[in-house]
Enzyme design. Structure first.
Site, PDB file in Angstrom:
ATOM      1  CD  GLU A  45      32.020  37.812  32.763  1.00 53.47           C
ATOM      2  OE1 GLU A  45      31.879  38.763  33.548  1.00 53.47           O
ATOM      3  OE2 GLU A  45      31.749  36.636  33.060  1.00 53.47           O
ATOM      4  CG  ASP A 119      41.577  48.496  36.057  1.00 47.09           C
ATOM      5  OD1 ASP A 119      41.362  49.723  36.129  1.00 47.09           O
ATOM      6  OD2 ASP A 119      42.473  47.928  36.700  1.00 47.09           O
ATOM      7  CG  ASP A 155      30.962  50.386  38.856  1.00 49.25           C
ATOM      8  OD1 ASP A 155      31.930  50.453  38.085  1.00 49.25           O
ATOM      9  OD2 ASP A 155      31.010  49.835  39.975  1.00 49.25           O
TER      10      ASP A 155
END
Length: 183
Positions: A45, A119, A155
């Site tokens: 990750e 980001d 998102d």
């Protein structure tokens, strides 16, 4: 009557950050990039933040080796202490930059590389810092096994679409795509 406020309840942010760095350093699952020995891992990750997502995956798949990487150690320590509390031995936490990934993980060893809410760096001049920029995609390609997958979850619709365009431009095969984040 208003509650009384104790000045000792307030911690200067710099001291709090030092404390969190100490927590990271003292956790046996945490490593600075220069302390880590390059090796094969199953799941990475990148930009892990608190790495609680990786901790949950590691608890569900004890047969796999997980690595959570983020540049901010004070965030990673939260997941690291959760992993210790759960007695997980199949996860490590590394404080490193994304461009150091190929120095940390062996080529063709990763079966899943997760980019969870990276980001978006919304300004055009910062596009080369986005995790789906071609320079990063070339690193991921070297690390993923032949059956490996890059999994992107975001998102920010504009960033997500920009990332998809980069994947297409770099000739990545998109197996599944959904714009419904919570589906």
């Amino acid at each position: 009557m208003a509650d009384t406020v104790n000045p000792n309840d307030f911690v200067i942010s710099r001291k709090r950050k030092q404390y969190r760095f100490a927590l990271f350093h003292n956790n046996p699952l945490c490593f600075q990039s220069e302390e880590w020995t390059k090796r094969s891992v199953d799941v990475v990750e990148l930009g892990a933040g608190t790495a609680l997502f990786s901790v949950e995956l590691a608890s569900r798949y004890p047969e796999k080796e997980f690595v959570a990487i983020d540049v901010k150690a004070d965030r990673l320590q939260k997941g690291a202490y959760e992993a210790v509390a759960r007695k997980l031995e199949n996860i490590s936490f590394i404080r490193a930059r994304a461009d150091q990934l190929d120095q940390l993980v062996s080529a063709h060893s990763v079966t899943s590389l997760w980019l969870t809410f990276p980001d978006p760096f919304p300004r055009n001049r910062s596009a080369n810092r986005r995790m789906t920029h071609p320079k990063f995609l070339s690193i991921y390609k070297k690390l993923l096994s032949p059956e490996g997958s890059l999994l992107l979850k975001h998102d920010n619709q504009d960033f997500f679409e920009w990332g998809i365009k980069q994947l297409i431009n770099e000739k990545w095969k998109i197996i599944e795509q959904s714009s419904g984040l919570h589906k």
